[in-house]
Write a protein that holds these residues in place. Structure first.
Motif, PDB file in Angstrom:
ATOM      1  N   ASP A 370      24.867  21.461 101.679  1.00  0.00           N
ATOM      2  CA  ASP A 370      25.191  22.626 102.509  1.00  0.00           C
ATOM      3  C   ASP A 370      25.770  23.729 101.629  1.00  0.00           C
ATOM      4  OD1 ASP A 370      25.850  24.424 104.438  1.00  0.00           O
ATOM      5  OD2 ASP A 370      27.085  23.056 105.627  1.00  0.00           O
ATOM      6  N   LYS A 371      25.072  24.836 101.484  1.00  0.00           N
ATOM      7  CA  LYS A 371      25.504  25.924 100.615  1.00  0.00           C
ATOM      8  C   LYS A 371      26.744  26.648 101.129  1.00  0.00           C
ATOM      9  CE  LYS A 371      22.669  25.893  97.158  1.00  0.00           C
ATOM     10  NZ  LYS A 371      23.163  25.713  95.777  1.00  0.00           N
ATOM     11  N   SER A 372      27.035  26.484 102.427  1.00  0.00           N
ATOM     12  CA  SER A 372      28.243  27.138 102.952  1.00  0.00           C
ATOM     13  C   SER A 372      29.498  26.561 102.306  1.00  0.00           C
ATOM     14  CB  SER A 372      28.300  26.972 104.472  1.00  0.00           C
ATOM     15  OG  SER A 372      28.372  25.598 104.835  1.00  0.00           O
ATOM     16  N   ASN A 373      29.508  25.249 102.052  1.00  0.00           N
ATOM     17  CA  ASN A 373      30.656  24.632 101.380  1.00  0.00           C
ATOM     18  C   ASN A 373      30.802  25.156  99.956  1.00  0.00           C
ATOM     19  OD1 ASN A 373      31.236  23.023 103.624  1.00  0.00           O
ATOM     20  ND2 ASN A 373      29.783  21.454 102.971  1.00  0.00           N
ATOM     21  N   TYR A 374      29.689  25.389  99.313  1.00  0.00           N
ATOM     22  CA  TYR A 374      29.725  25.947  97.957  1.00  0.00           C
ATOM     23  C   TYR A 374      30.324  27.349  97.962  1.00  0.00           C
ATOM     24  CZ  TYR A 374      28.104  27.283  93.291  1.00  0.00           C
ATOM     25  OH  TYR A 374      28.044  27.696  91.983  1.00  0.00           O
ATOM     26  N   LEU A 375      29.986  28.162  98.966  1.00  0.00           N
ATOM     27  CA  LEU A 375      30.546  29.514  99.066  1.00  0.00           C
ATOM     28  C   LEU A 375      32.045  29.471  99.345  1.00  0.00           C
ATOM     29  CD1 LEU A 375      27.761  31.396 101.090  1.00  0.00           C
ATOM     30  CD2 LEU A 375      28.253  31.538  98.644  1.00  0.00           C
ATOM     31  N   TYR A 376      32.455  28.546 100.207  1.00  0.00           N
ATOM     32  CA  TYR A 376      33.891  28.413 100.484  1.00  0.00           C
ATOM     33  C   TYR A 376      34.665  28.065  99.201  1.00  0.00           C
ATOM     34  CZ  TYR A 376      33.476  28.619 105.583  1.00  0.00           C
ATOM     35  OH  TYR A 376      33.264  29.037 106.870  1.00  0.00           O
ATOM     36  N   LEU A 377      34.136  27.139  98.415  1.00  0.00           N
ATOM     37  CA  LEU A 377      34.820  26.741  97.190  1.00  0.00           C
ATOM     38  C   LEU A 377      34.819  27.852  96.149  1.00  0.00           C
ATOM     39  CD1 LEU A 377      33.669  23.028  96.751  1.00  0.00           C
ATOM     40  CD2 LEU A 377      35.839  23.881  97.610  1.00  0.00           C
ATOM     41  N   LEU A 378      33.752  28.636  96.101  1.00  0.00           N
ATOM     42  CA  LEU A 378      33.732  29.786  95.191  1.00  0.00           C
ATOM     43  C   LEU A 378      34.828  30.778  95.543  1.00  0.00           C
ATOM     44  CD1 LEU A 378      29.960  30.681  94.626  1.00  0.00           C
ATOM     45  CD2 LEU A 378      31.611  29.882  92.922  1.00  0.00           C
ATOM     46  N   PHE A 379      34.974  31.042  96.828  1.00  0.00           N
ATOM     47  CA  PHE A 379      36.026  31.964  97.260  1.00  0.00           C
ATOM     48  C   PHE A 379      37.404  31.399  96.954  1.00  0.00           C
ATOM     49  CE2 PHE A 379      39.071  32.876 100.681  1.00  0.00           C
ATOM     50  CZ  PHE A 379      39.269  34.231 100.460  1.00  0.00           C
ATOM     51  N   LEU A 380      37.596  30.097  97.241  1.00  0.00           N
ATOM     52  CA  LEU A 380      38.900  29.469  96.970  1.00  0.00           C
ATOM     53  C   LEU A 380      39.248  29.554  95.496  1.00  0.00           C
ATOM     54  CD1 LEU A 380      39.212  26.210  99.102  1.00  0.00           C
ATOM     55  CD2 LEU A 380      40.756  28.167  99.076  1.00  0.00           C
ATOM     56  N   ARG A 381      38.282  29.291  94.624  1.00  0.00           N
ATOM     57  CA  ARG A 381      38.562  29.328  93.195  1.00  0.00           C
ATOM     58  C   ARG A 381      38.995  30.719  92.748  1.00  0.00           C
ATOM     59  NH1 ARG A 381      33.946  27.987  88.798  1.00  0.00           N
ATOM     60  NH2 ARG A 381      33.104  29.914  89.671  1.00  0.00           N
ATOM     61  N   SER A 382      38.340  31.750  93.261  1.00  0.00           N
ATOM     62  CA  SER A 382      38.666  33.110  92.821  1.00  0.00           C
ATOM     63  C   SER A 382      40.070  33.517  93.238  1.00  0.00           C
ATOM     64  CB  SER A 382      37.638  34.097  93.376  1.00  0.00           C
ATOM     65  OG  SER A 382      37.682  34.118  94.799  1.00  0.00           O
ATOM     66  N   ILE A 383      40.484  33.152  94.446  1.00  0.00           N
ATOM     67  CA  ILE A 383      41.799  33.586  94.916  1.00  0.00           C
ATOM     68  C   ILE A 383      42.902  32.652  94.429  1.00  0.00           C
ATOM     69  CG2 ILE A 383      41.813  32.333  97.122  1.00  0.00           C
ATOM     70  CD1 ILE A 383      42.948  34.920  98.373  1.00  0.00           C
ATOM     71  N   LEU A 384      42.597  31.340  94.304  1.00  0.00           N
ATOM     72  CA  LEU A 384      43.622  30.405  93.835  1.00  0.00           C
ATOM     73  C   LEU A 384      43.892  30.560  92.347  1.00  0.00           C
ATOM     74  CD1 LEU A 384      42.748  27.091  95.715  1.00  0.00           C
ATOM     75  CD2 LEU A 384      44.526  28.752  96.245  1.00  0.00           C
TER      76      LEU A 384
END
Length: 688
Positions: A370-384
């Motif tokens: 599911d690519k949506s999970n990949y997008l969520y993790l990309l966003f988390l990495r950038s802000i965290l």
């Protein structure tokens, strides 16, 4: 017929004078808790406290046999004095005890001493070397620990006003004993830096605010520290510490009106991220991160299968370990997300191959596809990543305290600029008070990686919009949490930033330094002197203007023609401000050492030995010394050869000050009737 009155029963009480009689003086003792009975220490029997019963007991066969056996044994009398051993052997014993304290358990000294004597038979230092677990334990508690305590107290006492701050937190050790950890933060003129040093682990009678304050004041009294010289208190965000009505800080504030509370910035950021993710992000993101670690954590077969796949795809390179999200480590989710994103394709292939074996593997494979999970993790990495930089900076002991304000401002900007309208904040401080909901950007930019990947993905536009909306909600919630938790930290850091050399050497300065002086409790007379020195300091040529600590050390050593430091009050203000804590990292490191020292095999270790080991380890680290290069003073080496130092209650060293002697005896003392201590130093089946 007249009925006779019943005779009143008479209860005889134990009399101390009986112990001086010849027939009673060797065995008669009072029975604790009952003054109508006596105790025979030979027969281990309870007797009525009546003279006739005691005399009858003397004539019994059992008592006569016990008397005959005990009187036939010779009593060996030990006299406390100094052992005439080789001074080199004493020094070697001290170094061995230091090594044991820093690196291993006390039981290792039994073989280590014999090994050294056999390995170096020609050395004079091994001639009289006698060190095993009992003596090593007593040397650590009664010789080495008091020496390091005295060293710490002298280092604190070198300050003119002895200002200091405390960092406190509570924890439970392996034996379920509640402990209050205390770290003192002060400016060391000997080491020429701000030092965070372990002070004590105090047992807590109760875990409420009153019990914590009692333990804290007991520790300060033991070390001879004036509570009125405490300028700052560093705690986490627990309600028992920061409660408005009955918290620890509120109780201390009644006795110390000018005390400053510093909530741990790292804890605040961790809580902000946790609350934001719980209320906005999908729950399957947490499941994906946690179960990916659990899949490999207990199976060598799964690790080997995944390693073969990874090496095949990446030309023989070995994969990095999948990390665990740990509740006791700040922002541990950030490195875990980094590892999963770096191995996303390999993990997807691995779970696709093993999906038929297990339902968990099939579920994880569907999540990785599911690519949506990949997008969520990309966003988390950038802000965290931005939050993690701030956390690492605040927990670093070598961080410049006057530059922490810039770190906090950078974090606030990076979080708010993603979602707010441009130029909505005119100053840095506006980010703390701005209404986020009213100033949201209708077209927020969520980062280059997220935006570029969302364009390349096969997801529909509605799905991408839904993902983006939840990411915006996370960002908004995180910004609000930071606004709620960090204003007090921002205020203190803003006041401290005025002590930077670049600011203080400007000629056109205002009188804003008075706000910091008021916050630290200086009276009007001293504030007036500080303002005069604040405006005059720029007219002196200073050398160390790039380093904050070196600059204020130079100002402290400055003297005019009459040998007077004309900037004395300003230096004291700066030193007091520099000792303020901004993170609980110091006390968290102490708890980590506590769990290493007092582990499952050493779970009966008593408090005095635990405190002594942690104290010595911490002082060696603070002074940047090792067990092999630390020079023990001559009076400490001489004390290793004294019988008086191996008793459970010792006398302080004659040269020790009263406060130092009190603290040293507290660290070293342990009752001989303490079961934990006796088992700790005698039982062979327990590892010390």
């Amino acid at each position: 017929m007249e009925v006779p009155l019943k005779k009143k029963n008479y209860a005889q009480k134990y009399r101390k004078e009986w112990e001086s009689l010849d027939e009673f003086q060797t065995w008669l003792k009072p029975l604790p808790g009952d003054d109508t009975k006596a105790f025979c220490s030979f027969c281990k029997a309870e007797l009525l406290a009546k003279l006739v019963d005691l005399k009858r007991h003397v004539e019994t066969k059992k008592h006569k046999q016990k008397m005959q056996i005990i009187s036939g044994n010779q009593t060996i009398k030990f006299t406390a004095g100094e052992k005439f051993t080789n001074p080199k052997s004493r020094k070697a014993e001290g170094m061995l005890a230091l090594y044991i304290t820093e690196h291993s358990s006390v039981s290792c000294i039994d073989h280590l001493t014999d090994l050294v004597k056999l390995a170096f038979p020609d050395s004079k230092a091994t001639d009289d070397l006698k060190m095993h677990r009992t003596k090593c334990t007593e040397v650590i508690k009664n010789v080495l620990a008091p020496h390091f305590v005295e060293e710490l107290i002298e280092d604190i006492g070198q300050q003119k006003y002895r200002q200091y701050s405390l960092i406190i937190d509570e924890s439970t050790d392996i034996s379920t004993s509640k402990q209050l950890g205390i770290v003192i933060r002060y400016f060391s003129r000997k080491l020429k830096k701000v030092v965070s040093s372990f002070l004590s682990l105090e047992p807590l009678k109760t875990s409420d605010a009153v019990g914590i304050v009692e333990a804290l004041f007991s520790c300060l009294q033991k070390y001879g520290l004036d509570k009125n010289k405490m300028v700052g208190l560093g705690t986490d965000n627990a309600s028992v510490m920061t409660g408005i009505n009955n918290g620890v800080f509120r109780i201390l504030k009644n006795d110390i009106p000018n005390l400053i509370l510093n909530r741990c910035t790292c804890h605040s950021l961790q809580l902000a991220v946790s609350h934001a993710s719980e209320q906005t992000l999908p729950r399957n993101i947490e499941f994906l991160i946690r179960e990916t670690y659990n899949w490999f954590s207990h199976s060598a077969k799964r690790k080997n299968e995944y390693q073969v796949i990874y090496e095949t795809i990446n030309c023989g390179e070995s994969p990095l370990k999948i990390l665990q999200v740990c509740d006791t480590r700040w922002l541990s989710i950030e490195p875990a997300v980094q590892r999963i994103l770096a191995q996303w394709e390999e993990l997807t292939l691995h779970f696709g191959l093993v999906r038929d074996r297990c339902y968990t593997a099939d579920l994880l494979y569907s999540m990785y596809k599911d690519k949506s999970n990949y997008l969520y993790l990309l966003f988390l990495r950038s802000i965290l990543n931005d939050v993690q930089i701030a956390v690492k900076t605040f927990e670093s002991e070598s961080a410049n305290p006057l530059r922490l304000l810039n770190v906090l401002i950078t974090l606030l900007r990076s979080v708010c600029n993603r979602i707010l309208l441009p130029n909505v904040a005119t100053t840095d401080k506006d980010f703390l008070n701005i209404d986020i909901d009213r100033n949201l950007n209708p077209v927020p930019y969520m980062g280059y990686l997220f935006e570029s990947e969302s364009e390349r993905t096969s997801l529909t536009s509605d799905a991408v919009s839904a993902i983006k909306r939840r990411c915006i909600e996370f960002n908004v919630k995180l910004a609000k949490e930071i606004q709620q938790r960090l204003p007090t930290n921002y205020t203190v850091l803003e006041l401290m930033s005025r002590l930077a050399p670049q600011t203080i050497l400007c000629q056109g300065k205002d009188n804003s330094i008075s706000e910091l002086a008021k916050e630290l409790g200086y009276n009007a007379c001293k504030i007036d002197k500080i303002l005069n020195q604040w405006h005059n300091i720029c007219f002196v040529q200073w050398k160390n203007t790039n380093d904050v600590i070196k600059f204020w050390l130079e100002v402290d050593e400055h003297r005019n023609a009459a040998g007077i430091n004309v900037f004395g009050e300003l230096v004291d203000l700066a030193i007091s401000a520099l000792t303020l804590p901004h993170s609980n990292a110091g006390i968290e490191r102490i708890f980590s050492v506590m769990n290493i020292v007092k582990n499952k095999l050493r779970n009966r270790m008593a408090g005095p030995l635990l405190n002594a080991i942690i104290f010595i380890r911490n002082r060696l680290k603070v002074t940047d010394a090792k067990c092999y290069n630390y020079e023990l003073p001559q009076h400490v080496i001489a004390a290793i050869g004294k019988n008086t130092k191996y008793s459970y209650k010792i006398q302080p060293h004659p040269t020790t000050s009263s406060a130092s002697a009190s603290a040293s005896s507290e660290v070293a003392s342990a009752s001989v009737n303490d079961d934990e201590v006796i088992e700790d130093i005698t039982f062979d089946n327990l590892e010390l």
